[in-house]
Motif scaffolding. Structure first.
Motif, mmCIF file in Angstrom:
data_model
loop_
_atom_site.group_PDB
_atom_site.id
_atom_site.type_symbol
_atom_site.label_atom_id
_atom_site.label_comp_id
_atom_site.label_asym_id
_atom_site.label_seq_id
_atom_site.Cartn_x
_atom_site.Cartn_y
_atom_site.Cartn_z
ATOM 1 N N THR A 98 4.702 -4.979 -1.974
ATOM 2 C CA THR A 98 5.192 -4.014 -1.010
ATOM 3 C C THR A 98 4.783 -4.891 0.213
ATOM 4 O O THR A 98 4.269 -6.051 0.287
ATOM 5 N N ALA A 99 5.229 -4.237 1.444
ATOM 6 C CA ALA A 99 5.107 -4.924 2.502
ATOM 7 C C ALA A 99 4.624 -3.916 3.975
ATOM 8 O O ALA A 99 4.893 -2.785 3.695
ATOM 9 N N ALA A 112 -2.005 -4.628 -7.768
ATOM 10 C CA ALA A 112 -1.978 -4.218 -9.040
ATOM 11 C C ALA A 112 -2.716 -2.740 -9.128
ATOM 12 O O ALA A 112 -3.960 -2.833 -8.754
ATOM 13 N N ILE A 113 -2.140 -1.936 -9.749
ATOM 14 C CA ILE A 113 -2.785 -0.291 -9.761
ATOM 15 C C ILE A 113 -2.658 -0.230 -11.499
ATOM 16 O O ILE A 113 -1.776 -0.042 -11.989
ATOM 17 N N VAL A 184 -4.653 -2.675 5.097
ATOM 18 C CA VAL A 184 -5.102 -1.467 4.663
ATOM 19 C C VAL A 184 -3.960 -0.365 4.717
ATOM 20 O O VAL A 184 -3.915 0.311 3.447
ATOM 21 N N LYS A 185 -3.226 -0.371 5.436
ATOM 22 C CA LYS A 185 -2.203 0.590 5.499
ATOM 23 C C LYS A 185 -1.272 0.307 4.263
ATOM 24 O O LYS A 185 -0.836 1.471 3.562
ATOM 25 N N GLY A 186 -0.993 -0.882 4.090
ATOM 26 C CA GLY A 186 0.088 -1.170 2.981
ATOM 27 C C GLY A 186 -0.476 -0.724 1.631
ATOM 28 O O GLY A 186 0.143 -0.358 0.775
ATOM 29 N N ALA A 190 0.666 2.068 -0.993
ATOM 30 C CA ALA A 190 1.201 1.830 -2.022
ATOM 31 C C ALA A 190 0.350 2.745 -3.283
ATOM 32 O O ALA A 190 1.070 3.230 -4.422
ATOM 33 N N LEU A 191 -0.843 2.882 -2.977
ATOM 34 C CA LEU A 191 -1.503 4.040 -3.834
ATOM 35 C C LEU A 191 -1.029 5.432 -3.741
ATOM 36 O O LEU A 191 -0.904 6.268 -4.623
ATOM 37 N N GLN A 192 -0.353 5.798 -2.817
ATOM 38 C CA GLN A 192 0.052 7.028 -2.593
ATOM 39 C C GLN A 192 1.488 7.000 -3.313
ATOM 40 O O GLN A 192 1.662 8.195 -3.812
#
Length: 208
Positions: A98-99, A112-113, A184-186, A190-192
Motif C-alpha cells: 500500500t502507499a 501484514a494482516i 498511520v493513515k496508510g 489497509a486495515l479498513q
C-alpha cells in the motif's frame, strides 16, 4: 568490389541503411544484456522481498511459500498487490502493498494482516522523506514502525488511529508530523480494506 562499395555509399539510401544497421546492432546488444541480467535482478528482488516478509510475518504462521501466492487485483477502482500466507490449507494472513502520500512523495509500505484482522507487522519499502526527520519511519533509523504490531481496527478505536497532535495515540517526529501521519493513515486504510473485503482476501464464503 571497392567501386561497388563506393557507389553504394554515394546513394541516397546509404545513410538510412547505415543507421538501420547501427540500430539493429544496438537493439541486439540490449536484448543480450537484458537476457543476461533479467534473472539476477529478479532473484535479487525476491531475496529482498523475502527478507521483508520475514520481518513482518513469523515463519510459524504459514506453511506455504507466500511469495508464490501473488495477486494483483483492482478493488474499488484501485489496483492492489498482495500475497496470501496459508497454514493448513487456510489463509492465515495477507501481505499487502500500500502507499500513502507523505511530505515529499508516496510512502510505499508492506502491511501484514492476520486472518483475525490483527497487524502482524508493517515496514516501509520506499520513500523520499527528509533525511534526519521523516526517515525515522525506517526501521534502520528508529523503532517507531514496530508500534503497529498487534494493533487492529478496534485496538485502538477509530480516534486512536492518528498521531498525538491530532488526538491519536501515535508519536510524531519533531519537525516532521506529516510523515508519520501519512504512515498511520496508510496502515489504517489497509486495515479498513481488509475488513471490507475480508471474505475475498481470506477466500471465505458467506456461510463461513
Amino acid at each position: 568490389m571497392n567501386l561497388i562499395s563506393e557507389k553504394i555509399k554515394q546513394t541516397a539510401a546509404y545513410p538510412a541503411l547505415l543507421m538501420g544497421a547501427v540500430a539493429l546492432l544496438v537493439c541486439s546488444l540490449l536484448m543480450v544484456t537484458n537476457n543476461l541480467t533479467a534473472q539476477p535482478i529478479a532473484d535479487r528482488l525476491r531475496e529482498d522481498l523475502t527478507k521483508q516478509l520475514d520481518q513482518v510475518l513469523p515463519a510459524s504462521s504459514y506453511d506455504n511459500q507466500p511469495l508464490d501466492q501473488k495477486y494483483q487485483e483492482v478493488i474499488d477502482g484501485q489496483k492492489y498487490t498482495f500475497y496470501r500466507a496459508r497454514l493448513q490449507d487456510k489463509v492465515s494472513a495477507i501481505i499487502l502493498f500500500t502507499a500513502s502520500a507523505g511530505y515529499s512523495g508516496d510512502i510505499t509500505m508492506l502491511v501484514a494482516i492476520k486472518a483475525d484482522g490483527q497487524l502482524s507487522g508493517v515496514r516501509v519499502l520506499s520513500h523520499t522523506e527528509t533525511p534526519g526527520l521523516g526517515d525515522k519511519i525506517e526501521l534502520a533509523k528508529s523503532n517507531w514502525i514496530l508500534d503497529f504490531s498487534g494493533l487492529s481496527l478496534s485496538k485502538p478505536d477509530t480516534t486512536g488511529w492518528a498521531v498525538k497532535k491530532d488526538g491519536g495515540q501515535f508519536d510524531a517526529f519533531t519537525g516532521a508530523t506529516i510523515t508519520p501521519r501519512a504512515v498511520v493513515k496508510g496502515v489504517f486504510e489497509a486495515l479498513q480494506l481488509f475488513k471490507a473485503k475480508q471474505n475475498y482476501f481470506l477466500e471465505l464464503t458467506d456461510s463461513e
